[in-house]
Design a protein around this motif. Structure first.
Motif, mmCIF file in Angstrom:
data_model
loop_
_atom_site.group_PDB
_atom_site.id
_atom_site.type_symbol
_atom_site.label_atom_id
_atom_site.label_comp_id
_atom_site.label_asym_id
_atom_site.label_seq_id
_atom_site.Cartn_x
_atom_site.Cartn_y
_atom_site.Cartn_z
ATOM 1 N N ASN A 125 36.910 36.706 2.515
ATOM 2 C CA ASN A 125 37.252 35.888 3.687
ATOM 3 C C ASN A 125 38.743 35.983 4.014
ATOM 4 O O ASN A 125 39.121 36.180 5.165
ATOM 5 N N SER B 261 22.549 33.993 -3.016
ATOM 6 C CA SER B 261 22.507 33.318 -1.716
ATOM 7 C C SER B 261 21.437 32.233 -1.772
ATOM 8 O O SER B 261 20.277 32.512 -2.054
ATOM 9 N N LEU C 102 34.230 36.082 -2.969
ATOM 10 C CA LEU C 102 33.828 35.829 -1.573
ATOM 11 C C LEU C 102 35.002 35.219 -0.794
ATOM 12 O O LEU C 102 35.244 35.584 0.359
ATOM 13 N N HIS C 103 35.746 34.308 -1.447
ATOM 14 C CA HIS C 103 36.950 33.751 -0.804
ATOM 15 C C HIS C 103 37.931 34.866 -0.487
ATOM 16 O O HIS C 103 38.563 34.875 0.562
ATOM 17 N N PHE D 190 32.043 34.271 4.914
ATOM 18 C CA PHE D 190 31.140 33.763 3.868
ATOM 19 C C PHE D 190 31.239 32.243 3.814
ATOM 20 O O PHE D 190 32.348 31.691 3.752
ATOM 21 N N GLN D 191 30.094 31.568 3.839
ATOM 22 C CA GLN D 191 30.066 30.130 3.533
ATOM 23 C C GLN D 191 29.898 30.067 2.024
ATOM 24 O O GLN D 191 28.774 30.076 1.510
ATOM 25 N N VAL D 192 31.029 30.019 1.329
ATOM 26 C CA VAL D 192 31.016 30.214 -0.125
ATOM 27 C C VAL D 192 30.123 29.187 -0.833
ATOM 28 O O VAL D 192 29.446 29.503 -1.811
ATOM 29 N N GLU D 193 30.062 27.961 -0.289
ATOM 30 C CA GLU D 193 29.256 26.911 -0.948
ATOM 31 C C GLU D 193 27.751 27.185 -0.834
ATOM 32 O O GLU D 193 26.954 26.558 -1.507
ATOM 33 N N LEU E 102 26.102 36.608 -7.778
ATOM 34 C CA LEU E 102 26.279 35.529 -6.809
ATOM 35 C C LEU E 102 24.980 35.490 -6.023
ATOM 36 O O LEU E 102 24.537 36.524 -5.507
ATOM 37 N N LEU F 200 32.966 33.262 -7.634
ATOM 38 C CA LEU F 200 32.920 32.911 -6.207
ATOM 39 C C LEU F 200 34.222 33.253 -5.476
ATOM 40 O O LEU F 200 34.218 33.464 -4.259
ATOM 41 N N ASN F 201 35.330 33.355 -6.224
ATOM 42 C CA ASN F 201 36.614 33.710 -5.601
ATOM 43 C C ASN F 201 36.545 35.072 -4.899
ATOM 44 O O ASN F 201 37.289 35.332 -3.962
#
Ligand code: AVJ
Length: 335
Positions: free
Chosen positions: A238, A269, A234-235, A245-248, A267, A231-232
């Motif tokens: 950002n 969605s 996507l961070h 990206f709303q990573v959660e 990952l 997930l990092n």
């Protein structure tokens, strides 16, 4: 920058302006990957500062057996491996993607004890990692000749080709080759072979095929560190590309395909959503449960490695295994 005061020096092959260049490249790769019908993002972008820290944590996870197995192979076989590396004449020990070189140092200490004539050349794209590594050699093993190279693998090999003639032993450890597809890994080995002379060596670390749940758990750990690592990405988009990206709203998902040994990470969605990338102004749509493919970590059979060696003009010299035969370090000789 190099100085004669130390045996350990660094050369930086990455151009001064490369922050702009590398950011543009990242933006372009993200755009290309997310525009595909089956969305992809390359695993090479996992390793920013945060990603590198998370990977260090992964290596300590109880489920992530790879690093411990390779460490065991090095510890158990250091005398024989060092003898095979050293032979008679001086050689360059090149460590592609050296990082903290924890495993390599086992061999280097052994080579030093055997009074071998060699120069250690760690190669890594992380300048910080190479600074730290060089500093550690200056305090831990000041007598070892170290020439760290900051750059991409083939940029570094081309530089070495010009500046460091003579016998070479290249190490490519940790099953880093697993991120390549089979076709990519053969062309990688062919390109490496181009920079070697007959009799030079490649010491290749590969994760072997085994009971699928053992593999799967290594990439889907209970603590969720691998999920965080994935997930990092996507961070990072950002942070560096002004993404929103709303990573959660995304989740880590991993599968292992025993037919071809492909461990794959995604990952996913969790809802219908749009994401914009600030720097390029691009908008990407994600349907509910649509996947982004982020990584391949291939697992090999020894026959498969022999085939890759064959296709790239190497010969399998020695196969070193850990006690459970989970992992192999294979000494390949250039034909
Ligand atoms: C650094 C590429 C060897 O594929 O096992 C660890 C990276 N990805 N957990 C691997 C990784 C998820 C690792 N390599």
């Amino acid at each position: 920058m190099s100085t004669t005061l130390h045996q350990a020096t660094i050369i930086n092959l990455i151009q001064q302006n490369s922050t702009i260049d590398s950011n543009t490249l990242f933006a372009e790769d993200v755009k290309t990957g997310l525009s595909k019908k089956q969305k992809t993002l390359s695993s090479r972008y996992f390793y920013d500062g945060q990603g590198s820290r998370l990977f260090q944590q992964i290596m300590e996870l109880p489920e992530y057996y790879l690093t411990r197995c390779e460490y065991e192979i090095f510890t158990e076989n250091k005398a024989v491996i060092s003898q095979q590396f050293a032979q008679k004449e001086f050689f360059h020990l090149i460590d592609l993607g050296a990082g903290d070189a924890l495993k390599s140092k086992i061999l280097i200490k052994e080579l030093a004890q055997q009074k071998s004539a060699f120069e250690y050349i760690p190669v890594d794209i992380s300048g910080d990692a190479m600074q730290t590594l060089v500093a550690s050699f200056r305090t831990e093993m000041p007598a070892i000749q170290v020439q760290a190279v900051v750059g991409e693998y083939f940029e570094a090999l081309a530089w070495l080709h010009e500046n460091k003639p003579g016998r070479k032993v290249i190490m490519f450890l940790g099953s880093n080759i697993g991120n390549f597809t089979l076709t990519e890994s053969i062309s990688f080995l062919q390109r490496v072979r181009y920079y070697l002379q007959p009799g030079d060596s490649l010491f290749l670390g590969v994760d072997l095929r085994k009971d699928p749940p053992t593999i799967l758990q290594a990439y889907d750990d209970a603590a969720g560190t691998t999920a965080e690592f994935n997930l990092n990405l996507l961070h990072r988009i950002n942070r560096e590309l002004g993404g929103n990206f709303q990573v959660e709203q995304f989740k880590h998902y991993a599968i292992y395909n025993p037919l071809n040994g492909a461990m794959q990470s995604f990952l996913i969605s969790q809802k219908d959503q749009d994401v914009t990338i600030g720097t390029t102004g691009e908008l990407f749509h994600f349907s509910a449960w649509e996947a982004i493919h982020t990584e391949n970590s291939h697992k090999y059979s020894l026959d498969g490695v022999a085939h890759m060696a064959d296709q790239s003009n190497f010969k399998v010299e020695t196969v070193y295994l850990d006690e459970k035969s989970y992992f192999a370090d294979i000494l390949l000789k250039a034909n």
